[in-house]
Scaffold this active site. Structure first.
Site, short mmCIF file in Angstrom:
data_model
loop_
_atom_site.label_atom_id
_atom_site.label_comp_id
_atom_site.label_asym_id
_atom_site.label_seq_id
_atom_site.Cartn_x
_atom_site.Cartn_y
_atom_site.Cartn_z
N TYR A 1 58.44 -19.02 14.05
CA TYR A 1 58.32 -18.45 15.39
C TYR A 1 57.58 -17.13 15.33
O TYR A 1 57.76 -16.36 14.38
CB TYR A 1 59.71 -18.19 15.99
N TYR B 1 62.65 -25.87 10.68
CA TYR B 1 62.75 -24.57 10.00
C TYR B 1 64.18 -24.31 9.55
O TYR B 1 65.13 -24.83 10.13
CB TYR B 1 62.24 -23.44 10.89
N ARG C 1 66.81 -26.90 11.06
CA ARG C 1 66.81 -27.43 12.44
C ARG C 1 65.79 -28.53 12.56
O ARG C 1 64.66 -28.40 12.07
CB ARG C 1 66.41 -26.35 13.46
N HIS D 1 61.79 -28.93 17.38
CA HIS D 1 62.14 -28.98 18.80
C HIS D 1 61.28 -28.00 19.59
O HIS D 1 60.69 -27.08 19.03
CB HIS D 1 63.62 -28.65 19.01
N HIS E 1 61.85 -25.54 22.98
CA HIS E 1 62.81 -25.01 23.95
C HIS E 1 62.25 -25.16 25.36
O HIS E 1 61.06 -24.86 25.59
CB HIS E 1 63.07 -23.52 23.69
#
Lengths: 186, 248
Positions: B113, B152, B162, B165, B167
Site C-alpha cells: 500500500y 500481503y 491477506r 482484495h 476495499h
C-alpha cells in the site's frame, strides 16, 4: 436479496478515504462554526489512532440538504456530511453548524458512523445536542438505560461540542441498528 | 507467544461451529485487533428518523471522470495485471442506487500500500497510488480500471497473509445502508486462512464478497475483467424519483 457483508476498513483507509477539508462542513473561521470533537477509545480505555468517523446532519433550520460538494468543498455550500480520522491520540474533530430539529418538538442530533481497524463492521450511533428540552421526550433516549443515555449526548465545553466514542467496556457507547439491518447483525 | 497459522486455523474452525449471521462477527478474536474494539452490548434497535432516512448526495462536482482509472494517475504505466472491475450497486429490494459515490483503495501488484504504516518490504510502484472514486450510473453501474492487487503479510499472527482484495466504500439512499467492505478474487488459496474473511461464518454470505471473472467486460488486447454486484441492505423509505435524478 442478500446484502453484501461488511469488512473492516483496515489500517490503510487514509489512502482511500482521506481528502482535503473532509472534516470541514464549514470553514473553521466561519463565525457560526462549532467544533464537534472527541476521542475514540477501546476496551482498555486506550485511544484508537486508526478510526474514522462520518457525520450526517440537518442544517441549523432542520432541513436535510442533499447538496453535492462534500468531497470538493467550496467554502459556501453546506452539505451536512463530513468525515474525520482520529490522530495518534485517538482524537477527531469536525467544524460544522449545529443541526436544527427536522420535526417540531424533536431533539436534533448528528447521525454518526464509526469505522476502525480491528472493527469488523461499521457502527451507527447518534450524537445529540445538549441542553435541549426535547431530550427528555426523545424516544431513543427514553428507551435507553439511564446509565448509558449520556453516551449519546454531546457535552458543551469551551472548546466545542464533545462526543467521545467508547467501542467497548465501561461507558460503552450505545450503538444502533435498524429494522432492515437487524437480521444482518451477528 | 505469537500464534501460528495452525493456531488460527483451529480458532477459525471452532468459530465456524457457532455460525453467526450473514454479517461478520464483531467479536472474532482470531483477528487479534478486534478483541478490544468490538462492542459487548447488543446494538439498540430503532426505527430510523430524521436524517437517518436520507443519505448524503454526491455529484460530478465531487468526482472527476478520470478518478475511475487508477492506471493513469502518474507519468508511467503501473506494473501488474490490468483489470476492469464493474458491477451494479442495488438496494435490498433490487432497486439500483443511482448517482451515488463509490470509493476504492488497494495495494499495488506486489502487495504494497502507498501508506506510511505499510512496512511490507515489497516494492512501491511510482506509477500506482491505488485510490479511485466514481459515481454510479442511472442503473447503479460502477466501473473502474486498475491493476490486480497482490496478497500481503499483515502480522496478525506469524506469517499471516491477506487474500488479494480491493476495499470498497459505498452509500445507499438512506443513512442506514452505509457499507465499507472488501472485494476478493475468485479461487484465492488464502481464503480459508484469513480471519477477516472468515469472520463471516455463513459461507453463502462470504461468497458475496468474491468477484467473478467476466470475459464480457474484458478489453481486447488491453485488460481482463471482473464483475461484482453490491447489494446493500434495504431502505427504510420508499425511493423517490428525486433519488435517481442527476443531482449534479
Amino acid at each position: 436479496m442478500s446484502a453484501v457483508p461488511g469488512q473492516t476498513v483496515g489500517p490503510f483507509f487514509h489512502l482511500g478515504l482521506e481528502y482535503d477539508a473532509m472534516n470541514e462542513l464549514v470553514p473553521p473561521g466561519n463565525p457560526k462554526a462549532v467544533r464537534l470533537h472527541g476521542t475514540v477509545r477501546d476496551g482498555n480505555g486506550d485511544p484508537v489512532p486508526d478510526a474514522v468517523l462520518e457525520i450526517w446532519q440537518a442544517d441549523p433550520q432542520g432541513a436535510v440538504l442533499r447538496q453535492p460538494g462534500s468531497l470538493r468543498r467550496d467554502g459556501w455550500t453546506f452539505t451536512g456530511w463530513g468525515r474525520a480520522a482520529t490522530g495518534a491520540d485517538g482524537h477527531y474533530q469536525f467544524f460544522t453548524l449545529e443541526p436544527g430539529a427536522t420535526e417540531p418538538g424533536t431533539a436534533p442530533f448528528f447521525a454518526v458512523t464509526v469505522f476502525a481497524r480491528g472493527l469488523m463492521d461499521r457502527l451507527f450511533t447518534r450524537a445529540y445536542l445538549p441542553d435541549v428540552p426535547e431530550l427528555s421526550s426523545d424516544p431513543l433516549l427514553s428507551a435507553v438505560a439511564e446509565d448509558r443515555r449520556h453516551t449519546l449526548i454531546t457535552t458543551r465545553e469551551p472548546d466545542g461540542l464533545v462526543f467521545d466514542v467508547r467501542l467497548q467496556g465501561d461507558d460503552e457507547t450505545v450503538f444502533l441498528t435498524y429494522p432492515r439491518l437487524r437480521d444482518a447483525w451477528s | 507467544m505469537e500464534s501460528s497459522q495452525a493456531d488460527i486455523n483451529r480458532e477459525i474452525e471452532a468459530a465456524a461451529q457457532q455460525p453467526g449471521g450473514p454479517q461478520p462477527k464483531l467479536d472474532y478474536p482470531s483477528y487479534r485487533s478486534s478483541i478490544l474494539r468490538h462492542p459487548k452490548q447488543p446494538p439498540h434497535l430503532i426505527d430510523p428518523e430524521s436524517v437517518e432516512l436520507w443519505a448524503p448526495a454526491f455529484g460530478h462536482r465531487d468526482v472527476a471522470v478520470d478518478e475511475a482509472d487508477l492506471t493513469i494517475q502518474h507519468a508511467g504505466t503501473p506494473i501488474g495485471e490490468r483489470i476492469v472491475v464493474t458491477g451494479r450497486v442495488l438496494d435490498g429490494d433490487g432497486h439500483p442506487v443511482a448517482n451515488q459515490l463509490v470509493e476504492v483503495w488497494q495495494a499495488n501488484a506486489a502487495g504494497r500500500y502507498r501508506h506510511q504504516r505499510d512496512q511490507h518490504p515489497a516494492p512501491h510502484d511510482p506509477n500506482f497510488t491505488g485510490v479511485g472514486r466514481m459515481l454510479t450510473g442511472p442503473d447503479g453501474t460502477y466501473r473502474f480500471q486498475t491493476i490486480k492487487p497482490g496478497p500481503y503479510p499483515w502480522r496478525n499472527h506469524l506469517n499471516a497473509w491477506r487474500p488479494a482484495h480491493i476495499h470498497f466504500s459505498l452509500f445507499g439512499t438512506d443513512f442506514t445502508q452505509r457499507l465499507v467492505t472488501q472485494m476478493y478474487f475468485p479461487g484465492d488459496p488464502l481464503f480459508p486462512l484469513d480471519p477477516i474473511y472468515q469472520s463471516i461464518t455463513d459461507p453463502k454470505a462470504r461468497d458475496l464478497l468474491i468477484a467473478q471473472y467476466d470475459h464480457e467486460v474484458t478489453t481486447p488486447e488491453w485488460s481482463t475483467g471482473y464483475r461484482w454486484d453490491v447489494v446493500l441492505t434495504g431502505t427504510h423509505r420508499t425511493p423517490l424519483e428525486s433519488d435517481i435524478e442527476e443531482t449534479a
